[in-house]
Design a protein around this motif. Sequence first.
Motif, PDB file in Angstrom:
ATOM      1  N   ARG A 589      -3.194   1.671  21.732  1.00 33.81           N
ATOM      2  CA  ARG A 589      -2.461   2.347  20.657  1.00 33.81           C
ATOM      3  C   ARG A 589      -1.445   1.423  19.989  1.00 33.81           C
ATOM      4  N   GLY A 590      -0.704   0.666  20.789  1.00 36.59           N
ATOM      5  CA  GLY A 590       0.264  -0.259  20.219  1.00 36.59           C
ATOM      6  C   GLY A 590      -0.400  -1.376  19.443  1.00 36.59           C
ATOM      7  N   TYR A 591      -1.506  -1.894  19.975  1.00 37.97           N
ATOM      8  CA  TYR A 591      -2.212  -2.988  19.298  1.00 37.97           C
ATOM      9  C   TYR A 591      -2.847  -2.477  18.008  1.00 37.97           C
ATOM     10  N   ARG A 592      -3.342  -1.256  18.030  1.00 39.77           N
ATOM     11  CA  ARG A 592      -3.910  -0.666  16.816  1.00 39.77           C
ATOM     12  C   ARG A 592      -2.821  -0.489  15.758  1.00 39.77           C
ATOM     13  N   ALA A 593      -1.634  -0.075  16.189  1.00 41.35           N
ATOM     14  CA  ALA A 593      -0.513   0.043  15.252  1.00 41.35           C
ATOM     15  C   ALA A 593      -0.201  -1.308  14.623  1.00 41.35           C
ATOM     16  N   LEU A 594      -0.226  -2.364  15.435  1.00 43.13           N
ATOM     17  CA  LEU A 594       0.008  -3.710  14.905  1.00 43.13           C
ATOM     18  C   LEU A 594      -1.014  -4.056  13.827  1.00 43.13           C
ATOM     19  N   TRP A 595      -2.282  -3.733  14.068  1.00 42.54           N
ATOM     20  CA  TRP A 595      -3.312  -4.098  13.103  1.00 42.54           C
ATOM     21  C   TRP A 595      -3.245  -3.226  11.850  1.00 42.54           C
ATOM     22  N   ASN A 596      -2.749  -2.024  11.942  1.00 37.59           N
ATOM     23  CA  ASN A 596      -2.472  -1.259  10.731  1.00 37.59           C
ATOM     24  C   ASN A 596      -1.371  -1.950   9.922  1.00 37.59           C
ATOM     25  N   TYR A 597      -0.354  -2.424  10.622  1.00 44.12           N
ATOM     26  CA  TYR A 597       0.707  -3.170   9.939  1.00 44.12           C
ATOM     27  C   TYR A 597       0.152  -4.444   9.298  1.00 44.12           C
ATOM     28  N   LEU A 598      -0.718  -5.181  10.030  1.00 50.38           N
ATOM     29  CA  LEU A 598      -1.282  -6.418   9.486  1.00 50.38           C
ATOM     30  C   LEU A 598      -2.186  -6.131   8.289  1.00 50.38           C
ATOM     31  N   ALA A 599      -2.941  -5.036   8.353  1.00 48.68           N
ATOM     32  CA  ALA A 599      -3.752  -4.640   7.192  1.00 48.68           C
ATOM     33  C   ALA A 599      -2.840  -4.347   6.004  1.00 48.68           C
ATOM     34  N   GLY A 600      -1.743  -3.641   6.270  1.00 49.25           N
ATOM     35  CA  GLY A 600      -0.779  -3.367   5.210  1.00 49.25           C
ATOM     36  C   GLY A 600      -0.182  -4.636   4.639  1.00 49.25           C
ATOM     37  N   THR A 601       0.057  -5.621   5.505  1.00 49.01           N
ATOM     38  CA  THR A 601       0.607  -6.895   5.054  1.00 49.01           C
ATOM     39  C   THR A 601      -0.352  -7.605   4.099  1.00 49.01           C
ATOM     40  N   ALA A 602      -1.643  -7.630   4.451  1.00 47.95           N
ATOM     41  CA  ALA A 602      -2.633  -8.254   3.575  1.00 47.95           C
ATOM     42  C   ALA A 602      -2.691  -7.539   2.227  1.00 47.95           C
ATOM     43  N   ALA A 603      -2.699  -6.192   2.258  1.00 45.51           N
ATOM     44  CA  ALA A 603      -2.731  -5.429   1.017  1.00 45.51           C
ATOM     45  C   ALA A 603      -1.454  -5.644   0.203  1.00 45.51           C
ATOM     46  N   TYR A 604      -0.330  -5.694   0.873  1.00 45.93           N
ATOM     47  CA  TYR A 604       0.956  -5.920   0.194  1.00 45.93           C
ATOM     48  C   TYR A 604       0.961  -7.251  -0.547  1.00 45.93           C
ATOM     49  N   ARG A 605       0.478  -8.298   0.137  1.00 42.52           N
ATOM     50  CA  ARG A 605       0.440  -9.622  -0.511  1.00 42.52           C
ATOM     51  C   ARG A 605      -0.565  -9.615  -1.654  1.00 42.52           C
ATOM     52  N   GLY A 606      -1.693  -8.924  -1.484  1.00 46.88           N
ATOM     53  CA  GLY A 606      -2.655  -8.838  -2.570  1.00 46.88           C
ATOM     54  C   GLY A 606      -2.076  -8.135  -3.782  1.00 46.88           C
ATOM     55  N   ALA A 607      -1.309  -7.062  -3.544  1.00 42.21           N
ATOM     56  CA  ALA A 607      -0.670  -6.350  -4.648  1.00 42.21           C
ATOM     57  C   ALA A 607       0.335  -7.248  -5.360  1.00 42.21           C
ATOM     58  N   GLN A 608       1.074  -8.051  -4.581  1.00 34.76           N
ATOM     59  CA  GLN A 608       2.020  -8.978  -5.191  1.00 34.76           C
ATOM     60  C   GLN A 608       1.327 -10.018  -6.067  1.00 34.76           C
ATOM     61  N   GLU A 609       0.088 -10.333  -5.705  1.00 31.52           N
ATOM     62  CA  GLU A 609      -0.672 -11.329  -6.470  1.00 31.52           C
ATOM     63  C   GLU A 609      -1.387 -10.705  -7.668  1.00 31.52           C
ATOM     64  N   GLY A 610      -1.156  -9.413  -7.912  1.00 28.97           N
ATOM     65  CA  GLY A 610      -1.683  -8.803  -9.118  1.00 28.97           C
ATOM     66  C   GLY A 610      -2.845  -7.848  -8.936  1.00 28.97           C
ATOM     67  N   ILE A 611      -3.266  -7.608  -7.683  1.00 33.19           N
ATOM     68  CA  ILE A 611      -4.363  -6.666  -7.434  1.00 33.19           C
ATOM     69  C   ILE A 611      -3.726  -5.296  -7.251  1.00 33.19           C
ATOM     70  N   ALA A 612      -3.551  -4.584  -8.352  1.00 35.94           N
ATOM     71  CA  ALA A 612      -2.760  -3.355  -8.359  1.00 35.94           C
ATOM     72  C   ALA A 612      -3.291  -2.300  -7.403  1.00 35.94           C
ATOM     73  N   ALA A 613      -4.610  -2.231  -7.248  1.00 37.32           N
ATOM     74  CA  ALA A 613      -5.206  -1.204  -6.397  1.00 37.32           C
ATOM     75  C   ALA A 613      -4.768  -1.327  -4.943  1.00 37.32           C
ATOM     76  N   LEU A 614      -4.293  -2.492  -4.547  1.00 33.33           N
ATOM     77  CA  LEU A 614      -3.929  -2.709  -3.149  1.00 33.33           C
ATOM     78  C   LEU A 614      -2.538  -2.183  -2.816  1.00 33.33           C
ATOM     79  N   ASP A 615      -1.746  -1.838  -3.829  1.00 31.68           N
ATOM     80  CA  ASP A 615      -0.400  -1.334  -3.548  1.00 31.68           C
ATOM     81  C   ASP A 615      -0.468  -0.031  -2.757  1.00 31.68           C
ATOM     82  N   ALA A 616      -1.332   0.876  -3.167  1.00 31.51           N
ATOM     83  CA  ALA A 616      -1.475   2.147  -2.446  1.00 31.51           C
ATOM     84  C   ALA A 616      -2.005   1.919  -1.043  1.00 31.51           C
ATOM     85  N   LYS A 617      -2.919   0.951  -0.890  1.00 34.37           N
ATOM     86  CA  LYS A 617      -3.449   0.659   0.448  1.00 34.37           C
ATOM     87  C   LYS A 617      -2.359   0.103   1.356  1.00 34.37           C
ATOM     88  N   ALA A 618      -1.483  -0.709   0.807  1.00 34.09           N
ATOM     89  CA  ALA A 618      -0.391  -1.260   1.615  1.00 34.09           C
ATOM     90  C   ALA A 618       0.465  -0.129   2.164  1.00 34.09           C
TER      91      ALA A 618
END
Length: 861
Positions: A589-618
């Motif tokens: 459960r804790g490791y899965r929570a970490l990977w949800n955070y890491l997925a959010g991190t990837a989406a967050y950086r993608g949104a910062q780079e201009g991929i608007a659709a990734l903001d909601a995913k982050a």
Amino acid sequence: MAFKSLTADAIVAESPDRLLRDLSRRRIPDVLPHQAEIMRAYAELPSNLPDVALQLPTGSGKTLVGLLIAEWRRRKYQERVVYLCPTRQLVHQVVEQAQERYGLSVATFVGSQRDYSPVSKTDYQQAERVAVTTYSSLFNTNSFFNNADIIILDDAHAAENYIAQHWTLRIERLNTDHAGLHQALCAILAPYLAAHDLARLRGEWEDVVDRTWVDMVPAPIFMEIKQQLIEILDVHAQGKLAFPWSTLREHLDGCHIYLSPQDILIRPLLPPTFSHQPFVSARQRIYMSATLGAGGDLERLTGRKAIHRLPAPTGWDTQGVGRRFFIFPGMSLESDEATKLRLELMQRAGRSVVLVPSDAMAQATIELIDESIKLKVFEAEDIEISKADFVSTKDAVAVIANRYDGVDFAGNECRLLFIEGLPKAMNSQERFLMSRMGANVLYNERVQTRVLQAIGRCTRSLEDYSAVVICGDELPDYIADIRRRKYLHPELQAEIEFGVKQSKDTDTENLIENFDIFLANDQRWEDANRMIVDGRAKAEQEALPAINDLANAVQWEVDYQTAMWRKDFVAALSAAERVLGTLSSEELRGYRALWNYLAGTAAYRGAQEGIAALDAKARLYFSTAYKSAPDISWLSRFARFQTPESIDANAVDATLLLQVERMAAELSRLGATHDRAFAKLERQIIEGLSSPETFEAAQVELGKLLGFISGKEESEGSPDPWWICGEQCIVFEDYVNTTENGELDVTKARQASSHPDWMRAHVPAAVSCRITPTLVTPARFIRTAALPHVETLSLWKLSDFLTFARTALETVRTLRATFFEQGDLIWQAQATGMLKAKGLDFAGVVARLAQCRVADAMTSR
């Protein structure tokens, strides 16, 4: 001078095991059957298989197998072969064995590149000799070994830090060369840290538990300070720091920042070895380890997606190596008695080895030996090139810091091993994932391997035997815990069970007598040994929890790290989603929570780079990270900062989560193997609260046990004890040397009311807190002249406080019974519920105090 003749191509044996017979200088007759078995299995594999792992348990002759495979590849394919060892000492050990026992000529490479022998360099480059060197010789910014065909990684289980250091920037607080950089980084982090966390980062803390604090900078904050970070590091990262900074500077998107009182650590989650050409360009990498594990840990620590494994030779799953007699002094002896026992055993054994987790502890051990028994002491550097002086000295102690594997003392070289401290989390990243993210399951294999390597330093073959004295706070709990024992080798299970039985309900005299019997190795020990053999026959080894999920996830974890390093955030998000698709076990459960955070991190950086659709995913993944493990305080704090709409009204109080984390650290410090330390503290608190002279000291200890930052300073104008948790603080004025007929005068009222100002001025952790000044007293009266000074002063009746203390001690004792380790999310959920229900949560205490003001509850006269 006559021309040298060219050497005709030699005929090479069809498998490495047959090569030994052609080595005329060898001092052993032949390879053993199990060694031949694994070498033949290797020879049958495709010669260009990129990554191969050989499991060779302790005592199976791993070094011989590795060297013969290296020499066979060199001769058969005219390949340049590099044999890697974790340390210089192990390089010399391998070279000595190659030349003195096996009749092999190898080239030694230690020290700086400019010191390499021209002859050795030529021999390696011309594929005339195998190169034996350290991991750091390959994993650096200008490796001489940039054209290796074959890389053999010895002790691969211990390679993580040696490999990862190439991509790790560690700014040490106590390193004078790092002082300016550390101060500058603290300054840019200050606006984002709570006052008490900033104090910890700067090396200021209230108690020993604060030393174990670790944190990670959330990705949004990391990106916000990224440019400042680059500018500061460009100026300050000089000397040795310049090399890792050069590898990280353009890849910070693929890294994390970890904070602790010891250091500021910047590194990727997994080492991006795909980016290091000397490693990745080799035709084949061969990993040799005493245990390869089944959960993908080898892939994580080497950054490789798929490693073909050759299992341990037949029969090694039940038969152990040598005999260990475990002694746990702390199960029966007080601290001073245990120290005397250690010194007595050292004198009786003649030669002994002490493994400790720090240089400071090593120095303290050396001083104790010198002052008490004056045996000759050898440190790690004294045995780096050769241990001959140590093994030829009749009465000696080798004290080795930060080295739980690799240094072998077989046969009569040493019969007594002391191990202090648990080689659990070796860096701030591991500590964060274990203690703050509840991802202990991820490291089960790694920690177990480290412990197994430590206890096997003096048992390297079937005929070896050694006593192993287990000391320290965490290690006895780890080894003796019956919940972990089922995951160990049957032989080790039986040895530990026997050792625990002999160490309980005994005294120094009996422990010494048992040690003498073991050392004599006569009929008396044979009778005892039969009990261990019988226990081995009954024991079965179980697989570690969630091991299949972890194994299935690792290839996508490597893909995630690769994509983040390359700033391909869409691919990184896709890989993280594949990881999440495999992590279904409840234990993760804790490791899965970490990977949800890491997925959010990837989406967050993608949104910062201009991929608007990734903001909601982050936002979705950040929110899911919190919801999947709401008992993790770091995720709770991060969720409130990033996605407040995801926090429901019934969410666990963030302050309570911090309280539970600190309580877990305190229980871990007190130990779970026996009740003595906890019972002693419990009695100290109970008796201390019954007397005005000791009341304050007991109040401090009660606060610590409940998971609060608890302290007291003896200085002019200072308050009585304080308790702090999160952003709230209770500061006490203890007026307990009176009776119900006592009265609060003006002087004491003024003192109590001024305590918040003193706290903000003198206690960093209280600077931004909401402070509740509180009077603890049995008195029912207040002088009329004091009333103007008690407007904000709360009252905690002494009788109510003592009832609270009894409830607290009973509750902590109940929780201790089910406590397993820091980061156990099931226990944390149980603890939060119980503390809340019992009214022991900090926010609940503050709320009750707010309802009981001195001005309303005391009678004026």
